[in-house]
Design a protein around this motif. Structure first.
Motif, PDB file in Angstrom:
ATOM      1  N   ASP A   9       0.820  -1.216   0.000  1.00  0.00           N
ATOM      2  CA  ASP A   9       0.000   0.000   0.000  1.00  0.00           C
ATOM      3  C   ASP A   9       0.854   1.266   0.000  1.00  0.00           C
ATOM      4  O   ASP A   9       0.586   2.215  -0.729  1.00  0.00           O
ATOM      5  N   GLU A  10       1.895   1.269   0.817  1.00  0.00           N
ATOM      6  CA  GLU A  10       2.782   2.436   0.859  1.00  0.00           C
ATOM      7  C   GLU A  10       3.538   2.586  -0.461  1.00  0.00           C
ATOM      8  O   GLU A  10       3.721   3.697  -0.956  1.00  0.00           O
ATOM      9  N   ALA A  59       2.099   6.450  -7.079  1.00  0.00           N
ATOM     10  CA  ALA A  59       1.071   7.378  -7.565  1.00  0.00           C
ATOM     11  C   ALA A  59       1.523   8.827  -7.421  1.00  0.00           C
ATOM     12  O   ALA A  59       1.355   9.642  -8.333  1.00  0.00           O
ATOM     13  N   GLU A  60       2.122   9.132  -6.284  1.00  0.00           N
ATOM     14  CA  GLU A  60       2.589  10.500  -6.028  1.00  0.00           C
ATOM     15  C   GLU A  60       3.710  10.896  -6.988  1.00  0.00           C
ATOM     16  O   GLU A  60       3.694  11.980  -7.580  1.00  0.00           O
ATOM     17  N   GLN A  61       4.683  10.029  -7.156  1.00  0.00           N
ATOM     18  CA  GLN A  61       5.815  10.330  -8.032  1.00  0.00           C
ATOM     19  C   GLN A  61       5.390  10.374  -9.493  1.00  0.00           C
ATOM     20  O   GLN A  61       5.890  11.194 -10.276  1.00  0.00           O
ATOM     21  N   THR A  62       4.464   9.516  -9.861  1.00  0.00           N
ATOM     22  CA  THR A  62       3.969   9.490 -11.233  1.00  0.00           C
ATOM     23  C   THR A  62       3.278  10.799 -11.579  1.00  0.00           C
ATOM     24  O   THR A  62       3.436  11.311 -12.689  1.00  0.00           O
ATOM     25  N   ALA A  63       2.528  11.348 -10.630  1.00  0.00           N
ATOM     26  CA  ALA A  63       1.848  12.625 -10.872  1.00  0.00           C
ATOM     27  C   ALA A  63       2.864  13.728 -11.170  1.00  0.00           C
ATOM     28  O   ALA A  63       2.678  14.527 -12.093  1.00  0.00           O
ATOM     29  N   ALA A  64       3.950  13.751 -10.408  1.00  0.00           N
ATOM     30  CA  ALA A  64       4.990  14.763 -10.629  1.00  0.00           C
ATOM     31  C   ALA A  64       5.678  14.555 -11.976  1.00  0.00           C
ATOM     32  O   ALA A  64       5.919  15.517 -12.724  1.00  0.00           O
ATOM     33  N   LEU A  65       5.970  13.306 -12.305  1.00  0.00           N
ATOM     34  CA  LEU A  65       6.610  13.018 -13.593  1.00  0.00           C
ATOM     35  C   LEU A  65       5.682  13.339 -14.763  1.00  0.00           C
ATOM     36  O   LEU A  65       6.123  13.806 -15.818  1.00  0.00           O
ATOM     37  N   ARG A  66       4.395  13.109 -14.564  1.00  0.00           N
ATOM     38  CA  ARG A  66       3.424  13.394 -15.617  1.00  0.00           C
ATOM     39  C   ARG A  66       3.381  14.895 -15.920  1.00  0.00           C
ATOM     40  O   ARG A  66       3.325  15.308 -17.081  1.00  0.00           O
ATOM     41  N   LYS A  67       3.420  15.713 -14.882  1.00  0.00           N
ATOM     42  CA  LYS A  67       3.445  17.169 -15.073  1.00  0.00           C
ATOM     43  C   LYS A  67       4.700  17.591 -15.830  1.00  0.00           C
ATOM     44  O   LYS A  67       4.651  18.455 -16.710  1.00  0.00           O
ATOM     45  N   LEU A  68       5.823  16.973 -15.500  1.00  0.00           N
ATOM     46  CA  LEU A  68       7.075  17.277 -16.181  1.00  0.00           C
ATOM     47  C   LEU A  68       6.992  16.906 -17.661  1.00  0.00           C
ATOM     48  O   LEU A  68       7.402  17.671 -18.538  1.00  0.00           O
ATOM     49  N   ALA A  69       6.443  15.726 -17.942  1.00  0.00           N
ATOM     50  CA  ALA A  69       6.297  15.291 -19.332  1.00  0.00           C
ATOM     51  C   ALA A  69       5.373  16.231 -20.104  1.00  0.00           C
ATOM     52  O   ALA A  69       5.654  16.569 -21.258  1.00  0.00           O
ATOM     53  N   LEU A 109       2.326   7.760 -18.330  1.00  0.00           N
ATOM     54  CA  LEU A 109       2.365   8.077 -16.902  1.00  0.00           C
ATOM     55  C   LEU A 109       0.954   8.301 -16.351  1.00  0.00           C
ATOM     56  O   LEU A 109       0.668   7.948 -15.206  1.00  0.00           O
ATOM     57  N   GLY A 110       0.078   8.845 -17.167  1.00  0.00           N
ATOM     58  CA  GLY A 110      -1.320   8.989 -16.765  1.00  0.00           C
ATOM     59  C   GLY A 110      -1.975   7.641 -16.537  1.00  0.00           C
ATOM     60  O   GLY A 110      -2.719   7.449 -15.564  1.00  0.00           O
ATOM     61  N   MET A 111      -1.689   6.688 -17.412  1.00  0.00           N
ATOM     62  CA  MET A 111      -2.227   5.336 -17.248  1.00  0.00           C
ATOM     63  C   MET A 111      -1.661   4.683 -15.990  1.00  0.00           C
ATOM     64  O   MET A 111      -2.376   4.004 -15.252  1.00  0.00           O
ATOM     65  N   ALA A 119      -2.423   2.933 -10.328  1.00  0.00           N
ATOM     66  CA  ALA A 119      -2.037   3.020  -8.908  1.00  0.00           C
ATOM     67  C   ALA A 119      -3.208   3.513  -8.063  1.00  0.00           C
ATOM     68  O   ALA A 119      -3.479   2.964  -6.988  1.00  0.00           O
ATOM     69  N   ASP A 120      -3.920   4.525  -8.544  1.00  0.00           N
ATOM     70  CA  ASP A 120      -5.067   5.043  -7.810  1.00  0.00           C
ATOM     71  C   ASP A 120      -6.164   3.982  -7.681  1.00  0.00           C
ATOM     72  O   ASP A 120      -6.772   3.839  -6.621  1.00  0.00           O
ATOM     73  N   GLU A 121      -6.390   3.234  -8.745  1.00  0.00           N
ATOM     74  CA  GLU A 121      -7.390   2.165  -8.713  1.00  0.00           C
ATOM     75  C   GLU A 121      -6.994   1.080  -7.716  1.00  0.00           C
ATOM     76  O   GLU A 121      -7.826   0.577  -6.969  1.00  0.00           O
TER      77      GLU A 121
END
Length: 79
Positions: A30-31, A37-47, A59-61, A66-68
């Motif tokens: 879980d952790e 999920a947190e790191q992917t969101a940051a990387l997605r913004k960068l992309a 990265l959105g997928m 991860a959220d699901e």
């Protein structure tokens, strides 16, 4: 010196299950999923900022997956 084509054997960590090292603070799946999920969101913004469309999409997928996973795990815990 090692010979070409030969790999050195890893030193055994002494932990059951082989060389699986857990860093302090690793609280399980879980952790790990929450961190991903947190790191992917940051990387997605960068992309997105750099117009890397395919990476942004992938990265959105990953973030959705991860959220699901987190949503389903929390639902099971409530049952």
């Amino acid at each position: 010196m090692t010979r070409p084509g030969k790999k050195r054997a890893r030193a055994s960590s002494g932990a059951p299950g082989g060389a699986r090292n857990e860093e302090p603070g690793e609280g399980g799946a879980d952790e790990a999923v929450a961190f991903i999920a947190e790191q992917t969101a940051a990387l997605r913004k960068l992309a997105e900022r750099h117009k890397l469309h395919v990476l942004h999409y992938l990265l959105g997928m990953t973030q959705l997956e991860a959220d699901e996973h987190l949503r389903l795990r929390s639902r099971r815990k409530l049952s």
